[in-house]
Design a protein around this motif. Structure first.
Motif, mmCIF file in Angstrom:
data_model
loop_
_atom_site.group_PDB
_atom_site.id
_atom_site.type_symbol
_atom_site.label_atom_id
_atom_site.label_comp_id
_atom_site.label_asym_id
_atom_site.label_seq_id
_atom_site.Cartn_x
_atom_site.Cartn_y
_atom_site.Cartn_z
ATOM 1 N N ALA A 29 -2.392 47.584 50.238
ATOM 2 C CA ALA A 29 -1.900 48.960 50.372
ATOM 3 C C ALA A 29 -1.374 49.458 49.024
ATOM 4 C CB ALA A 29 -0.798 49.028 51.418
ATOM 5 N N TYR A 30 -1.766 50.666 48.660
ATOM 6 C CA TYR A 30 -1.421 51.224 47.355
ATOM 7 C C TYR A 30 0.096 51.321 47.164
ATOM 8 C CZ TYR A 30 -1.319 54.335 43.348
ATOM 9 O OH TYR A 30 -1.072 54.869 42.114
ATOM 10 N N MET A 31 0.808 51.781 48.171
ATOM 11 C CA MET A 31 2.262 51.935 48.041
ATOM 12 C C MET A 31 2.965 50.588 47.876
ATOM 13 S SD MET A 31 2.599 55.069 47.756
ATOM 14 C CE MET A 31 4.355 55.285 47.756
ATOM 15 N N ASP A 32 2.425 49.541 48.503
ATOM 16 C CA ASP A 32 2.977 48.197 48.300
ATOM 17 C C ASP A 32 2.782 47.764 46.852
ATOM 18 O OD1 ASP A 32 3.649 48.142 50.960
ATOM 19 O OD2 ASP A 32 1.973 46.845 51.559
ATOM 20 N N MET A 33 1.588 48.014 46.325
ATOM 21 C CA MET A 33 1.315 47.636 44.935
ATOM 22 C C MET A 33 2.158 48.453 43.966
ATOM 23 S SD MET A 33 -2.773 46.800 44.976
ATOM 24 C CE MET A 33 -2.921 47.132 43.276
ATOM 25 N N ARG A 34 2.413 49.700 44.289
ATOM 26 C CA ARG A 34 3.258 50.545 43.436
ATOM 27 C C ARG A 34 4.676 49.978 43.376
ATOM 28 N NH1 ARG A 34 6.799 54.691 43.743
ATOM 29 N NH2 ARG A 34 6.607 56.341 42.200
ATOM 30 N N ALA A 35 5.214 49.618 44.529
ATOM 31 C CA ALA A 35 6.558 49.029 44.575
ATOM 32 C C ALA A 35 6.586 47.689 43.839
ATOM 33 C CB ALA A 35 7.000 48.858 46.030
ATOM 34 N N MET A 39 2.751 38.861 41.070
ATOM 35 C CA MET A 39 3.010 39.636 42.273
ATOM 36 C C MET A 39 1.845 39.404 43.231
ATOM 37 S SD MET A 39 5.783 41.293 42.350
ATOM 38 C CE MET A 39 7.160 41.409 41.268
ATOM 39 N N PRO A 40 2.019 39.676 44.513
ATOM 40 C CA PRO A 40 0.932 39.423 45.461
ATOM 41 C C PRO A 40 -0.363 40.178 45.138
ATOM 42 C CG PRO A 40 2.981 39.791 46.637
ATOM 43 C CD PRO A 40 3.254 40.087 45.190
ATOM 44 N N GLY A 41 -0.262 41.386 44.607
ATOM 45 C CA GLY A 41 -1.457 42.190 44.376
ATOM 46 C C GLY A 41 -2.048 42.077 42.987
ATOM 47 N N PHE A 42 -1.289 41.524 42.017
ATOM 48 C CA PHE A 42 -1.750 41.452 40.631
ATOM 49 C C PHE A 42 -0.807 40.560 39.836
ATOM 50 C CE2 PHE A 42 1.027 45.049 41.264
ATOM 51 C CZ PHE A 42 2.008 44.835 40.312
ATOM 52 N N ILE A 64 7.966 45.184 36.533
ATOM 53 C CA ILE A 64 8.421 45.697 35.240
ATOM 54 C C ILE A 64 9.917 45.459 35.075
ATOM 55 C CG2 ILE A 64 8.767 47.812 33.898
ATOM 56 C CD1 ILE A 64 6.082 48.796 35.066
ATOM 57 N N GLU A 65 10.681 45.702 36.135
ATOM 58 C CA GLU A 65 12.129 45.459 36.059
ATOM 59 C C GLU A 65 12.425 43.996 35.784
ATOM 60 O OE1 GLU A 65 13.475 46.941 39.814
ATOM 61 O OE2 GLU A 65 13.421 49.034 39.153
ATOM 62 N N LYS A 66 11.699 43.077 36.435
ATOM 63 C CA LYS A 66 11.928 41.651 36.226
ATOM 64 C C LYS A 66 11.545 41.214 34.823
ATOM 65 C CE LYS A 66 11.607 39.939 40.945
ATOM 66 N NZ LYS A 66 10.934 38.995 41.848
#
Length: 118
Positions: free
Chosen positions: A98-104, A27-30, A110-112
């Motif tokens: 942004a925290y909310m972006d990383m949360r999404a 993912m972009p953030g992790f 996890i779904e993938k």
């Protein structure tokens, strides 16, 4: 506790290496690494990694704090018991995104991971 009552924290290198051989979802953030332990324990285990590429100790600690906060919020709801997850910080992204972006992104990752190879 470090994360949550229903989560255990990975601490041993063999657990991290086993998770690295499992499923991966960038993912972009992790980076999310996940594996099914296939044991009788119905607990979610989580590990956090931030290499020196992320930055100095302050930057690595900030990245891991943010990943712990994400795990505390998302994994009890979306994670599966009997699975190990490792969140790997990305240089220049995990600490500033942004925290909310990383949360999404974590929910989507996890779904993938769980949708792959059913």
């Amino acid at each position: 506790p470090a994360v949550s009552v229903c989560l255990e924290v990975l601490k041993n290198r063999p657990d991290f290496l086993a998770c690295a051989r499992g499923r991966k979802q960038p993912m972009p953030g992790f980076l999310l690494q996940a594996r099914d332990r296939r044991d009788d324990r119905d607990v979610i285990r989580i590990g956090f990694t931030a290499s020196k590429k992320v930055g100095n100790a302050v930057a690595r600690n900030r990245a891991k704090r943010r990943l712990r906060a994400l795990a505390r919020e998302v994994l009890p709801v979306h994670g599966r018991p009997g699975w190990d997850y490792v969140l790997v910080a990305r240089a220049g992204e995990t600490g500033t995104r942004a925290y909310m972006d990383m949360r999404a992104e974590l929910i989507r990752a996890i779904e993938k991971v769980h949708a792959a190879r059913k």
